[in-house]
Design a protein around this motif. Structure first.
Motif, mmCIF file in Angstrom:
data_model
loop_
_atom_site.group_PDB
_atom_site.id
_atom_site.type_symbol
_atom_site.label_atom_id
_atom_site.label_comp_id
_atom_site.label_asym_id
_atom_site.label_seq_id
_atom_site.Cartn_x
_atom_site.Cartn_y
_atom_site.Cartn_z
ATOM 1 N N UNK A 80 -9.650 -4.315 1.668
ATOM 2 C CA UNK A 80 -8.768 -4.881 1.122
ATOM 3 C C UNK A 80 -8.443 -4.722 -0.292
ATOM 4 N N UNK A 81 -9.486 -4.382 -0.982
ATOM 5 C CA UNK A 81 -9.311 -3.715 -2.696
ATOM 6 C C UNK A 81 -8.702 -2.496 -2.720
ATOM 7 N N UNK A 82 -8.674 -1.713 -1.379
ATOM 8 C CA UNK A 82 -8.125 -0.466 -1.666
ATOM 9 C C UNK A 82 -6.719 -0.631 -1.183
ATOM 10 N N UNK A 83 -6.391 -1.387 -0.264
ATOM 11 C CA UNK A 83 -4.792 -1.893 0.210
ATOM 12 C C UNK A 83 -4.273 -2.259 -1.157
ATOM 13 N N UNK A 84 -4.918 -3.211 -1.788
ATOM 14 C CA UNK A 84 -4.417 -3.824 -3.178
ATOM 15 C C UNK A 84 -3.506 -2.504 -3.876
ATOM 16 N N UNK A 85 -4.329 -1.444 -4.267
ATOM 17 C CA UNK A 85 -3.952 -0.437 -4.822
ATOM 18 C C UNK A 85 -2.440 0.333 -4.483
ATOM 19 N N UNK A 86 -2.443 0.266 -2.856
ATOM 20 C CA UNK A 86 -1.512 1.023 -2.194
ATOM 21 C C UNK A 86 0.030 0.529 -2.164
ATOM 22 N N UNK A 87 -0.158 -0.949 -1.755
ATOM 23 C CA UNK A 87 1.040 -1.556 -1.138
ATOM 24 C C UNK A 87 2.242 -1.823 -2.171
ATOM 25 N N UNK A 110 -6.190 -8.412 -8.807
ATOM 26 C CA UNK A 110 -4.958 -7.989 -8.468
ATOM 27 C C UNK A 110 -4.019 -7.571 -9.697
ATOM 28 N N UNK A 111 -4.072 -8.458 -10.695
ATOM 29 C CA UNK A 111 -3.595 -8.319 -11.876
ATOM 30 C C UNK A 111 -3.754 -6.870 -12.563
ATOM 31 N N UNK A 143 -0.964 -18.946 -15.095
ATOM 32 C CA UNK A 143 -1.875 -17.729 -14.923
ATOM 33 C C UNK A 143 -1.147 -16.511 -14.392
ATOM 34 N N UNK A 144 -0.062 -16.736 -13.879
ATOM 35 C CA UNK A 144 0.919 -15.760 -13.514
ATOM 36 C C UNK A 144 2.196 -15.646 -14.005
#
Length: 280
Positions: A80-87, A110-111, A143-144
């Motif tokens: 999941x964390x790898x996908x966060x970088x890519x999408x 994510x931030x 926060x966002x």
């Protein structure tokens, strides 16, 4: 003049049972992801495909993040964390009023690695007095900063259109990667195994829900268009095998009948179907 096509990847993240699978199924209008009230139902990353004329995107359903660090959980987290970088877009789904250390950790990650995210507050249909949500929304908003917050009910299809409009206008110009009729990158064998797994999950006690895996050992279509499907449920020990088979085979027979009906609806064909239970 030829119009440009749009393509991108969208990742659904959040804790278990926030409605990620329901949202995926609703947006692509196909039931490819298991929906269950039992936690950790999604055990791997599933990809649905949305196509509407010039716009196409892959919608990735991730297992619920709960930071339980078994070897399996670690791998799911890494994926999941790898996908966060890519999408191209991250849809961070939360339930109304729930913001714990899980959510704080995930938002922090994510931030740091991908600023293209939105917050989706799901299951608003359960809240009778919507005004009670205002303080919670204000808290999330702080926060966002400068990121969209969407209120939806995936199950009731409330306000999903607003989220879809945002996705479409945010994705980059690119060639489509899939034929327009395709709904998922998953194979038929995988989806059939998921049907069997979901059926069995709802028949057994929660303590062994995650103690078995389903594999398709044979899958082919005969000359009369009838499918032959043989599946194996692998369990950890003899006690689990007895539980899944049930008294005089009652439980496994129920699983067989219900799974066969669902698989025939999925394939739109009659099938010859076998289930075996083995210790692995």
């Amino acid at each position: 003049m030829k119009k440009e096509t749009i393509f991108g990847k969208v990742l659904l993240v959040g804790r278990t049972n926030v409605g990620k699978s329901t949202l995926l199924n609703k947006l692509i209008k196909s039931n490819i992801s298991i929906i269950s009230r039992k936690p950790n139902t999604t055990q791997t990353h599933l990809t649905g495909i949305y196509t509407d004329k010039l716009i196409q995107f892959e919608l990735i359903d991730s297992p619920g993040i709960n930071y339980i660090y078994s070897n399996i959980e670690k791998k799911k987290l890494r994926d999941t964390f790898n996908l966060i970088h890519e999408v191209n877009i991250i849809i961070f789904i939360i339930n109304s009023f729930i913001w714990t250390n899980h959510e704080r950790k995930l938002l922090k990650y994510i931030k740091k690695h991908n600023d293209n995210y939105v917050i989706v507050i799901n299951k608003i249909d359960y809240i009778k007095k919507k005004i009670l949500l205002l303080p919670f929304i204000q808290k999330i908003n702080k926060l966002t900063v400068n990121h969209e917050i969407f209120l939806i009910s995936a199950k009731k299809n409330i306000y999903l259109k607003n989220l879809l409009i945002y996705i479409k206008k945010t994705l980059p110009t690119s060639f489509h990667r899939h034929v327009h009729t395709k709904k998922t990158t998953c194979t038929k064998e995988f989806l059939i195994a998921e049907i069997i797994r979901n059926t069995l999950m709802n028949l057994v006690n929660k303590e062994i829900v995650y103690s078995f895996i389903v594999e398709i050992s044979d899958f082919y279509q005969q000359n009369n268009n009838r499918y032959f499907i043989s599946s194996i449920i692998f369990v950890k020990n003899i006690q689990h095998k007895k539980i899944i088979i049930g008294y005089k085979g009652a439980k496994i027979n129920q699983c067989h009948i219900r799974s066969q009906n669902k698989i025939e609806n999925f394939l739109k064909e009659k099938i010859f179907f076998k289930i075996l239970v083995k210790i692995k």
